[in-house]
Write an enzyme that holds these catalytic residues in place. Sequence first.
Site, PDB file in Angstrom:
ATOM      1  N   TYR A 173       0.744  -1.150  -0.027  1.00 32.40           N
ATOM      2  CA  TYR A 173       0.047   0.078   0.027  1.00 32.40           C
ATOM      3  C   TYR A 173       0.744   1.337   0.106  1.00 32.40           C
ATOM      4  O   TYR A 173       1.784   1.170   0.684  1.00 32.40           O
ATOM      5  CB  TYR A 173      -0.924  -0.091   1.448  1.00 32.40           C
ATOM      6  CG  TYR A 173      -2.110  -0.653   1.165  1.00 32.40           C
ATOM      7  CD1 TYR A 173      -3.055  -0.520   0.494  1.00 32.40           C
ATOM      8  CD2 TYR A 173      -2.217  -2.127   1.559  1.00 32.40           C
ATOM      9  CE1 TYR A 173      -4.416  -1.137   0.227  1.00 32.40           C
ATOM     10  CE2 TYR A 173      -3.322  -2.745   1.702  1.00 32.40           C
ATOM     11  CZ  TYR A 173      -4.297  -2.523   0.936  1.00 32.40           C
ATOM     12  OH  TYR A 173      -5.459  -3.226   0.829  1.00 32.40           O
TER      13      TYR A 173
ATOM     14  N   GLY B 134       5.636   4.170 -11.389  1.00 34.01           N
ATOM     15  CA  GLY B 134       6.862   4.824 -11.267  1.00 34.01           C
ATOM     16  C   GLY B 134       7.098   5.086  -9.821  1.00 34.01           C
ATOM     17  O   GLY B 134       7.412   4.442  -8.823  1.00 34.01           O
ATOM     18  N   ILE B 135       7.270   6.524  -9.566  1.00 30.09           N
ATOM     19  CA  ILE B 135       7.943   6.995  -8.256  1.00 30.09           C
ATOM     20  C   ILE B 135       7.024   8.111  -7.667  1.00 30.09           C
ATOM     21  O   ILE B 135       6.027   8.722  -8.438  1.00 30.09           O
ATOM     22  CB  ILE B 135       9.505   7.620  -8.387  1.00 30.09           C
ATOM     23  CG1 ILE B 135       9.601   8.687  -9.426  1.00 30.09           C
ATOM     24  CG2 ILE B 135      10.328   6.474  -9.080  1.00 30.09           C
ATOM     25  CD1 ILE B 135       9.345  10.124  -8.634  1.00 30.09           C
ATOM     26  N   ALA B 136       7.019   8.273  -6.575  1.00 31.07           N
ATOM     27  CA  ALA B 136       6.514   9.392  -5.605  1.00 31.07           C
ATOM     28  C   ALA B 136       7.232   9.995  -4.671  1.00 31.07           C
ATOM     29  O   ALA B 136       7.774   9.420  -3.721  1.00 31.07           O
ATOM     30  CB  ALA B 136       5.300   8.998  -5.138  1.00 31.07           C
TER      31      ALA B 136
ATOM     32  N   CYS C 247       3.803   0.727   2.623  1.00 33.62           N
ATOM     33  CA  CYS C 247       4.985  -0.369   2.296  1.00 33.62           C
ATOM     34  C   CYS C 247       4.867  -1.553   3.085  1.00 33.62           C
ATOM     35  O   CYS C 247       5.871  -2.282   2.798  1.00 33.62           O
ATOM     36  CB  CYS C 247       6.122   0.196   1.719  1.00 33.62           C
ATOM     37  SG  CYS C 247       6.139   1.638   0.402  1.00 33.62           S
TER      38      CYS C 247
END
Length: 230
Positions: free
Chosen positions: A77, A161-163, A179
């Site tokens: 999550y 992708g990324i945050a 996570c």
Amino acid sequence: MTEIRTEWAVSEGFVPYPEAVAFMEQRAAAIAAGEADELVWMLEHAPLYTAGTSAKIEDLKDPERFPVFEAGRGGEYTYHGPGQRVGYVMLDLTKRGRDARKFVRGLEDWIIGALDQFGVESDRRCERVGVWVNRPDKGEGYEDKIAAIGVRLRRWVSFHGIALNVSPDLSHFEGITPCGIDDPRYGVTSLADLGIEESLADTDQAFLKSFQTVFGPVEQVAPPRLTEPA
């Protein structure tokens, strides 16, 4: 090496999550078919939680707080919301060596290089995905995640992708176990939480510079025009 053309787009305002995922699916398929160029898409979402393929339902602590979406990416999550810069990365790994581990390491280097421009010392952790900063002010051995990584590969084209947490409301992470990590030594932070006031536009410029160092040149283009998923 095959010539690679990578587009770079930035969307203003909140981008609806289902429409963003539908676009990524279509673009990734077009890239795999040789019908579209690579794309890095920087954007912002309204508050929501996403569940990766390894998400455990017990890690969703407050399912009524924000909308919850099945993401289809790797990981557990995570939270997206205002003040967080999301970077969706649609790259053709067939042209880049078909090395998934190297690709994820490149994403980490991309984030680390961007943060370095703001004087933030960050690093990867072998046992924990994402980019982390040490927090000796909280106690010995304490670390906070400042950026998350969750990607999917289909026909060797990446999406999701990324945050990076620029200035989000960190209390919004309390609705999940981010996570899947519930060790109290490992929390969540942001640039603002570290005392660094930067706009999303500022971080975009840092990301742009770092991306070109890690992955190569880009061409800036208009953001995608979205339609509702079928």
